[in-house]
Design a protein around this motif. Structure first.
Motif, PDB file in Angstrom:
ATOM      1  N   LEU A  40       0.830  -1.212   0.000  1.00 19.00           N
ATOM      2  CA  LEU A  40       0.000   0.000   0.000  1.00 19.00           C
ATOM      3  C   LEU A  40       0.861   1.258   0.000  1.00 19.00           C
ATOM      4  O   LEU A  40       0.552   2.231  -0.685  1.00 19.00           O
ATOM      5  CB  LEU A  40      -0.938   0.007   1.206  1.00 19.00           C
ATOM      6  N   TYR A  45      -1.022   4.073  -2.337  1.00 21.31           N
ATOM      7  CA  TYR A  45      -2.376   4.121  -1.808  1.00 21.31           C
ATOM      8  C   TYR A  45      -2.418   4.838  -0.463  1.00 21.31           C
ATOM      9  O   TYR A  45      -3.408   5.472  -0.117  1.00 21.31           O
ATOM     10  CB  TYR A  45      -2.966   2.721  -1.676  1.00 21.31           C
ATOM     11  N   TYR A  65      -7.199   7.034   3.091  1.00 18.13           N
ATOM     12  CA  TYR A  65      -7.249   5.740   2.407  1.00 18.13           C
ATOM     13  C   TYR A  65      -8.516   4.978   2.765  1.00 18.13           C
ATOM     14  O   TYR A  65      -9.236   4.488   1.890  1.00 18.13           O
ATOM     15  CB  TYR A  65      -6.018   4.896   2.757  1.00 18.13           C
ATOM     16  N   GLY A  70      -9.871   3.168  -1.112  1.00 18.48           N
ATOM     17  CA  GLY A  70      -8.705   2.577  -1.759  1.00 18.48           C
ATOM     18  C   GLY A  70      -8.241   3.277  -3.010  1.00 18.48           C
ATOM     19  O   GLY A  70      -7.567   2.681  -3.827  1.00 18.48           O
ATOM     20  N   ARG A  72      -5.964   5.459  -5.324  1.00 18.53           N
ATOM     21  CA  ARG A  72      -4.521   5.680  -5.349  1.00 18.53           C
ATOM     22  C   ARG A  72      -4.222   7.181  -5.294  1.00 18.53           C
ATOM     23  O   ARG A  72      -4.838   7.973  -5.988  1.00 18.53           O
ATOM     24  CB  ARG A  72      -3.932   5.084  -6.606  1.00 18.53           C
TER      25      ARG A  72
END
Length: 75
Positions: A40, A45, A65, A70, A72
């Motif tokens: 991540l 992310y 996040y 989720g 990016r």
């Protein structure tokens, strides 16, 4: 997300964690593996700063996040 919404979430979410997190704390917060935590971070992310060999992760990045589903981050 509006600034006021983010401030409210910041005060409610993960109150027992510091403002700047380690990878271990990130793993505890999200209940994820070491491998996924680094993925991540590496894939952008969750934004972080790498100082030496250690990641320093702003708690607000984790909240973004989680609330962003989720997405990016640019960078």
């Amino acid at each position: 997300m509006k600034k006021t919404e983010l401030k409210e979430l910041y005060e409610m979410m993960f109150p027992n964690y510091p403002d700047i997190l380690t990878v271990t704390e990130l793993r505890e917060m999200l209940g994820i593996s070491r491998h996924l935590a680094y993925k991540l971070l590496g894939d952008g992310y969750i934004t972080a700063v790498k100082i030496g060999s250690a990641y320093k992760i702003p708690k607000v990045s984790v909240i973004n996040y989680v609330m962003g589903g989720g997405e990016r981050n640019a960078g």
